[in-house]
Each structure stands twice: as C-alpha cells, then as structure tokens.
Design a protein around this motif. Structure first.
Motif, short mmCIF file in Angstrom:
data_model
loop_
_atom_site.label_atom_id
_atom_site.label_comp_id
_atom_site.label_asym_id
_atom_site.label_seq_id
_atom_site.Cartn_x
_atom_site.Cartn_y
_atom_site.Cartn_z
N LEU A 190 0.82 -1.21 0.00
CA LEU A 190 0.00 0.00 0.00
C LEU A 190 0.86 1.26 0.00
O LEU A 190 0.56 2.23 -0.72
CB LEU A 190 -0.94 0.00 1.21
N VAL A 191 1.92 1.27 0.80
CA VAL A 191 2.82 2.43 0.85
C VAL A 191 3.53 2.60 -0.49
O VAL A 191 3.71 3.72 -0.98
CB VAL A 191 3.84 2.29 2.00
N LEU A 192 3.94 1.47 -1.09
CA LEU A 192 4.57 1.52 -2.41
C LEU A 192 3.61 2.13 -3.44
O LEU A 192 4.02 2.98 -4.25
CB LEU A 192 4.99 0.11 -2.84
N CYS A 193 2.36 1.70 -3.43
CA CYS A 193 1.37 2.23 -4.37
C CYS A 193 1.15 3.72 -4.16
O CYS A 193 1.05 4.49 -5.13
CB CYS A 193 0.05 1.48 -4.22
N GLN A 194 1.08 4.14 -2.90
CA GLN A 194 0.91 5.56 -2.60
C GLN A 194 2.10 6.37 -3.10
O GLN A 194 1.94 7.45 -3.68
CB GLN A 194 0.74 5.76 -1.09
N SER A 195 3.29 5.83 -2.92
CA SER A 195 4.49 6.51 -3.40
C SER A 195 4.48 6.62 -4.93
O SER A 195 4.87 7.65 -5.49
CB SER A 195 5.73 5.75 -2.93
N PHE A 196 4.04 5.56 -5.59
CA PHE A 196 3.98 5.58 -7.06
C PHE A 196 2.96 6.60 -7.56
O PHE A 196 3.24 7.37 -8.50
CB PHE A 196 3.61 4.18 -7.58
N ILE A 197 1.80 6.64 -6.93
CA ILE A 197 0.75 7.59 -7.33
C ILE A 197 1.24 9.03 -7.17
O ILE A 197 1.08 9.87 -8.07
CB ILE A 197 -0.52 7.36 -6.50
N LEU A 198 1.85 9.32 -6.02
CA LEU A 198 2.36 10.67 -5.79
C LEU A 198 3.53 11.00 -6.71
O LEU A 198 3.69 12.14 -7.15
CB LEU A 198 2.77 10.82 -4.32
N GLY A 199 4.34 9.97 -6.99
CA GLY A 199 5.47 10.19 -7.89
C GLY A 199 5.01 10.53 -9.29
O GLY A 199 5.58 11.41 -9.95
N ARG A 200 3.97 9.85 -9.78
CA ARG A 200 3.43 10.15 -11.10
C ARG A 200 2.80 11.54 -11.14
O ARG A 200 2.82 12.22 -12.17
CB ARG A 200 2.38 9.09 -11.47
N LYS A 201 2.26 11.96 -10.01
CA LYS A 201 1.55 13.23 -9.96
C LYS A 201 2.48 14.42 -9.78
O LYS A 201 2.31 15.46 -10.44
CB LYS A 201 0.53 13.19 -8.82
N TYR A 202 3.47 14.28 -8.91
CA TYR A 202 4.33 15.42 -8.58
C TYR A 202 5.79 15.22 -8.98
O TYR A 202 6.59 16.15 -8.86
CB TYR A 202 4.27 15.69 -7.06
N GLY A 203 6.13 14.02 -9.43
CA GLY A 203 7.54 13.73 -9.74
C GLY A 203 8.17 12.96 -8.60
O GLY A 203 7.96 13.29 -7.42
N PHE A 204 8.94 11.96 -8.93
CA PHE A 204 9.54 11.12 -7.89
C PHE A 204 10.61 11.86 -7.09
O PHE A 204 10.87 11.53 -5.94
CB PHE A 204 10.12 9.84 -8.51
N SER A 205 11.20 12.88 -7.69
CA SER A 205 12.19 13.68 -6.95
C SER A 205 11.54 14.48 -5.84
O SER A 205 12.20 14.85 -4.87
CB SER A 205 12.93 14.62 -7.91
N SER A 206 10.22 14.74 -5.95
CA SER A 206 9.51 15.53 -4.94
C SER A 206 9.40 14.78 -3.62
O SER A 206 9.12 15.38 -2.58
CB SER A 206 8.11 15.90 -5.43
#
Length: 218
Positions: free
Chosen positions: A13-29
């Motif tokens: 679940l944490v991995l999925c949340q990180s992926f969703i936010l990464g796609r939305k704001y950039g993984f560097s964020s």
C-alpha cells in the motif's frame, strides 16, 4: 503469522501511494523514496515466495546486497538534508562502512551476515541523530512535524535500534531458544509495520509540500 501478512500488505500500500504521488508530482519531490520502497518490496516479495516454497532455503545473499543498497540510498537521501560539514562526515562514514563490509563480512555468501545489518543500522541511527541535531539547532520556524524527514528519521531510529537487537542474538537464540527467537522475529515485524506507517506519513507531508509549491508557482 498474520502480522507478517499485514506487514507485506502495508508495504504494498505504501509503495502504491508513493507511485501515485510520484506520477503526480515527480519522484524527486519525495526524494526518490519510491526507489527504496520498490526495491524493498521486491526483496520482501521474493523472500515471502521462497519461504512458502521451502522455509529451509537460504536466501541470505539478496538481503546482504539489499542492506548495502539501503546504506547507499540513505546516504544519498540525507545528502540534501545535512549542512556541508556533516555531508563530509557522512561521506567518510559511508566509506568506512563499505570498507568494513567489503573486508570483514561475507557479503557475497549465501548466508545472511548479521554484521552487515549491524553496520548499516548504526549508519542509519547516526544519520537520524545528526539530522535531529541539525534540525533542532536551526533557525527554521517551520514545525518539525511538517518536515517529511522527521518521520523518516524517527522511523530509521526506531528500526535501526530494534534491528541491532534483532540481528546480534539472531543465530544464538535460533539454536538455543526457538520460541524466544520467534518472539523477537514477530516483534521486529511489528517494528517494520510502524516504520512503514511513518514512511506513509512522510509521503503525506511530501504531498503537502508539493501542493504548496504548485500553488506558489501559479
């Protein structure tokens, strides 16, 4: 054990949340936390499958290499968080840790080398403590609770401290007191659950920072 299933579910679940936010704001964020979570999920998933196939299979090598990855990742993670003088000390600590692992451990062996784990966890504890020291002595008026690194550092401090206790007597209790060994293992899984809960909170804080940055650019 049910706690182990809960841990793997939370990690996903944490991995999925990180992926969703990464796609939305950039993984560097999120300071590339997705990379850490993705590699962790692969390792834990592989271990889970192998244990179901044959619980006597020795899979120490992947964990030895994973711990070296963790060491390197959090060195880079804290590189943007620490003042120049501490960055230099961090680099020296990294070099010493890698040198120790390369010379004094069986990091390419098939068995899990607890000395690697102890070296890595000491590295994480020291960096978490340094971050707290620098943050508490800074003039930053932002609440420390709003800083994603607060939650990451708190988690690493907890995980590293309990991890050392988990690893040092691991083989001794496995052969002398199986019941107590299982108790320690289960409790450390509980610590893992807390750790990834704190990472989830840090992702939430990163999201707020990203939203503020976007609002400020508009």
């Amino acid at each position: 054990m049910i706690v182990h299933y809960l841990y793997n579910l939370e990690l996903l679940l944490v991995l999925c949340q990180s992926f969703i936010l990464g796609r939305k704001y950039g993984f560097s964020s999120q300071n590339f936390l997705f990379v850490y979570l993705f590699v962790t999920f692969l390792i834990e998933g592989f271990s889970f499958i192998m244990d179901k196939i044959n619980e006597n299979i020795i899979i120490g090598l992947p964990y030895n290499l994973y711990l070296i990855f963790v060491l390197s990742f959090f060195y880079l993670y804290y590189a943007d968080q620490l003042p120049a003088v501490f960055k230099t000390l961090s680099g020296l600590f990294l070099a010493v840790s890698l040198l120790y692992i390369g010379i004094f451990t069986e990091f390419l062996g098939s068995a899990f080398d607890e000395n690697i784990a102890v070296a890595v966890m000491l590295f994480l504890i020291v960096h978490a403590v340094i971050w707290f020291y620098c943050k508490l002595n800074s003039a930053d008026e932002e609440s420390i609770l709003d800083n994603p690194c607060f939650w990451i550092s708190s988690g690493l401090l907890l995980w590293g401290t309990f991890g050392i206790f988990r690893c040092l007597p691991m083989y001794y209790f496995y052969h002398t007191d199986q019941e107590f060994s299982d108790f320690i293992k289960a409790n450390f899984t509980g610590v893992n659950i807390i750790f990834y809960t704190l990472i989830f909170i840090s992702l939430h804080k990163y999201e707020h920072i990203s939203k503020r940055r976007i609002a400020g650019d508009c």
